[in-house]
Design a protein around this motif. Sequence first.
Motif, PDB file in Angstrom:
ATOM      1  N   VAL A 280       0.837  -1.190   0.000  1.00  0.00           N
ATOM      2  CA  VAL A 280       0.000   0.000   0.000  1.00  0.00           C
ATOM      3  C   VAL A 280       0.878   1.248   0.000  1.00  0.00           C
ATOM      4  N   GLY A 281       0.720   2.109  -0.992  1.00  0.00           N
ATOM      5  CA  GLY A 281       1.513   3.325  -1.082  1.00  0.00           C
ATOM      6  C   GLY A 281       0.825   4.506  -0.418  1.00  0.00           C
ATOM      7  N   THR A 282       1.601   5.329   0.278  1.00  0.00           N
ATOM      8  CA  THR A 282       1.063   6.541   0.889  1.00  0.00           C
ATOM      9  C   THR A 282       2.206   7.511   1.161  1.00  0.00           C
ATOM     10  N   ARG A 283       1.843   8.768   1.408  1.00  0.00           N
ATOM     11  CA  ARG A 283       2.827   9.755   1.834  1.00  0.00           C
ATOM     12  C   ARG A 283       3.174   9.495   3.294  1.00  0.00           C
ATOM     13  N   GLY A 284       4.281  10.094   3.735  1.00  0.00           N
ATOM     14  CA  GLY A 284       4.730   9.852   5.099  1.00  0.00           C
ATOM     15  C   GLY A 284       4.189  10.805   6.143  1.00  0.00           C
TER      16      GLY A 284
ATOM     17  N   ALA B 298      -2.953   2.805  -3.616  1.00  0.00           N
ATOM     18  CA  ALA B 298      -2.518   3.979  -2.870  1.00  0.00           C
ATOM     19  C   ALA B 298      -3.714   4.643  -2.208  1.00  0.00           C
ATOM     20  N   VAL B 299      -3.468   5.213  -1.026  1.00  0.00           N
ATOM     21  CA  VAL B 299      -4.522   5.902  -0.284  1.00  0.00           C
ATOM     22  C   VAL B 299      -4.214   7.399  -0.290  1.00  0.00           C
ATOM     23  N   HIS B 300      -5.190   8.203  -0.700  1.00  0.00           N
ATOM     24  CA  HIS B 300      -5.012   9.649  -0.813  1.00  0.00           C
ATOM     25  C   HIS B 300      -6.182  10.404  -0.179  1.00  0.00           C
ATOM     26  N   SER B 301      -5.941  11.691   0.113  1.00  0.00           N
ATOM     27  CA  SER B 301      -7.055  12.606   0.309  1.00  0.00           C
ATOM     28  C   SER B 301      -7.626  12.831  -1.083  1.00  0.00           C
ATOM     29  N   LEU B 302      -8.917  12.666  -1.251  1.00  0.00           N
ATOM     30  CA  LEU B 302      -9.485  12.741  -2.596  1.00  0.00           C
ATOM     31  C   LEU B 302      -9.242  14.099  -3.252  1.00  0.00           C
ATOM     32  N   LYS B 303      -9.242  15.168  -2.465  1.00  0.00           N
ATOM     33  CA  LYS B 303      -9.086  16.488  -3.061  1.00  0.00           C
ATOM     34  C   LYS B 303      -7.681  16.713  -3.631  1.00  0.00           C
ATOM     35  N   ASP B 304      -6.726  15.816  -3.303  1.00  0.00           N
ATOM     36  CA  ASP B 304      -5.375  15.918  -3.868  1.00  0.00           C
ATOM     37  C   ASP B 304      -5.268  15.286  -5.251  1.00  0.00           C
ATOM     38  N   ILE B 305      -6.287  14.532  -5.655  1.00  0.00           N
ATOM     39  CA  ILE B 305      -6.228  13.822  -6.932  1.00  0.00           C
ATOM     40  C   ILE B 305      -6.820  14.676  -8.040  1.00  0.00           C
ATOM     41  N   PRO B 306      -6.046  14.997  -9.078  1.00  0.00           N
ATOM     42  CA  PRO B 306      -6.583  15.786 -10.187  1.00  0.00           C
ATOM     43  C   PRO B 306      -7.689  15.036 -10.916  1.00  0.00           C
ATOM     44  N   SER B 307      -8.592  15.787 -11.527  1.00  0.00           N
ATOM     45  CA  SER B 307      -9.721  15.152 -12.216  1.00  0.00           C
ATOM     46  C   SER B 307      -9.267  14.346 -13.434  1.00  0.00           C
ATOM     47  N   ASP B 308      -8.109  14.699 -14.006  1.00  0.00           N
ATOM     48  CA  ASP B 308      -7.600  13.969 -15.168  1.00  0.00           C
ATOM     49  C   ASP B 308      -6.583  12.898 -14.748  1.00  0.00           C
ATOM     50  N   LEU B 309      -7.034  11.995 -13.898  1.00  0.00           N
ATOM     51  CA  LEU B 309      -6.196  10.888 -13.436  1.00  0.00           C
ATOM     52  C   LEU B 309      -5.773  10.028 -14.630  1.00  0.00           C
TER      53      LEU B 309
ATOM     54  N   ARG C 236       1.719  12.553   8.906  1.00  0.00           N
ATOM     55  CA  ARG C 236       0.885  11.955   9.959  1.00  0.00           C
ATOM     56  C   ARG C 236      -0.549  11.757   9.475  1.00  0.00           C
ATOM     57  N   LEU C 237      -1.064  12.739   8.732  1.00  0.00           N
ATOM     58  CA  LEU C 237      -2.427  12.633   8.227  1.00  0.00           C
ATOM     59  C   LEU C 237      -2.557  11.520   7.200  1.00  0.00           C
ATOM     60  N   ALA C 238      -1.602  11.446   6.272  1.00  0.00           N
ATOM     61  CA  ALA C 238      -1.657  10.403   5.239  1.00  0.00           C
ATOM     62  C   ALA C 238      -1.603   9.014   5.860  1.00  0.00           C
ATOM     63  N   VAL C 239      -0.752   8.865   6.857  1.00  0.00           N
ATOM     64  CA  VAL C 239      -0.629   7.572   7.541  1.00  0.00           C
ATOM     65  C   VAL C 239      -1.933   7.233   8.271  1.00  0.00           C
ATOM     66  N   ALA C 240      -2.522   8.238   8.924  1.00  0.00           N
ATOM     67  CA  ALA C 240      -3.778   8.016   9.654  1.00  0.00           C
ATOM     68  C   ALA C 240      -4.891   7.591   8.697  1.00  0.00           C
ATOM     69  N   GLN C 241      -4.957   8.247   7.524  1.00  0.00           N
ATOM     70  CA  GLN C 241      -5.977   7.892   6.540  1.00  0.00           C
ATOM     71  C   GLN C 241      -5.758   6.484   6.009  1.00  0.00           C
ATOM     72  N   THR C 242      -4.507   6.141   5.795  1.00  0.00           N
ATOM     73  CA  THR C 242      -4.185   4.799   5.314  1.00  0.00           C
ATOM     74  C   THR C 242      -4.590   3.749   6.338  1.00  0.00           C
ATOM     75  N   GLU C 243      -4.326   4.024   7.611  1.00  0.00           N
ATOM     76  CA  GLU C 243      -4.688   3.071   8.660  1.00  0.00           C
ATOM     77  C   GLU C 243      -6.202   2.919   8.785  1.00  0.00           C
ATOM     78  N   LEU C 244      -6.943   4.000   8.567  1.00  0.00           N
ATOM     79  CA  LEU C 244      -8.402   3.914   8.586  1.00  0.00           C
ATOM     80  C   LEU C 244      -8.898   2.973   7.482  1.00  0.00           C
ATOM     81  N   ALA C 245      -8.331   3.151   6.285  1.00  0.00           N
ATOM     82  CA  ALA C 245      -8.712   2.303   5.159  1.00  0.00           C
ATOM     83  C   ALA C 245      -8.330   0.847   5.410  1.00  0.00           C
ATOM     84  N   LEU C 246      -7.136   0.639   5.952  1.00  0.00           N
ATOM     85  CA  LEU C 246      -6.672  -0.724   6.189  1.00  0.00           C
ATOM     86  C   LEU C 246      -7.465  -1.402   7.297  1.00  0.00           C
TER      87      LEU C 246
END
Length: 315
Positions: A7-11, A76-87, A13-23
């Motif tokens: 699982v890929g994520t940024r390092g 990968a787990v992201h904050s959705l607002k960080d993902i551009p619409s043209d993925l 604290r927030l990114a890790v917390a979001q990843t752990e929620l998903a996992l």
Amino acid sequence: MKTIIKVGTRGSRLAVAQTELALAALRKAHPGAKFEVVMISTKGDVDRRPLFTMDEKGIFEKEVNEAVKKGEVDFAVHSLKDIPSDLSEELTVACIPRRASPNDVLVNEKGQKLQELAAGSVVGTSSLRRAIQLMKERPDISVKPIRGNVETRVKKVISGEFDAVVLAEAGLTRIGMKDVIVERFGVREFVPAPGQGAIAIVCRRNDKKTIEMLRSIEDPRARAEVTAERALIEKVEGGCRFPLGAVAVTKGDRITLYASVFSADGSRNIKVKKTGSAKSAEKLGKSVADLLVKQGAQEMAEGWRRAVEEWNKKA
């Protein structure tokens, strides 16, 4: 399914917390699955300029999603607002888990709400959208760019560098810092960023097994809301440089989309509200985008380009 799923994520604290929620949700749905979290640094983590001065998309997700495309991680787990619409066409947002609060909040060391701050108070934000709404509500305060992760921004308030800061409620809650919140802004009066509060899980479009696993924790309500919001962004062509606020609210099988765009000087505000079927969320988003464009939203972009140049000088 693989023995160990990477699982890929940024390092952060927030990114890790979001990843752990998903996992946590995935482990509950798939007790036998084993996951390995891989930390990946992104340009947004190392470039300290204010976010809205960067003429780029996906500064917090590009490197992570490249690792997904190359097969170095499975999703990968992201904050959705960080993902551009043209993925990238090679990737898909396979899952939107249950959404947290989309609201913006005020953090202030003295417990003062926005209207209680003294004239001349310095309020920090990383968002043009937040900045213009703050200045409209309190033209007598000084709104300045702020960078750093959530904890760093809060520390800048505690240290006195800023009198207050505006952040997303979801981020503070996910890292266990909701106790610093002084005021919660209503989404209709202080319209949040499209996708705020939502987590997006991205994987390769042709990885059917991973997609099937991820969809077991999909939240249909969150998916409908962010579909409407992202359809709106894509058609209006918003982004960090153009402060567009949008939030969808579902109730049963109906969905209401609120959108707001300000002129650079704050003198003009286009607001649109429209309700439709939750099953036609994308259609609703495009319809609201059309209404914004018809009322002059895109003409405001030129004024914002000039405003960004001024913010660059302050940063």
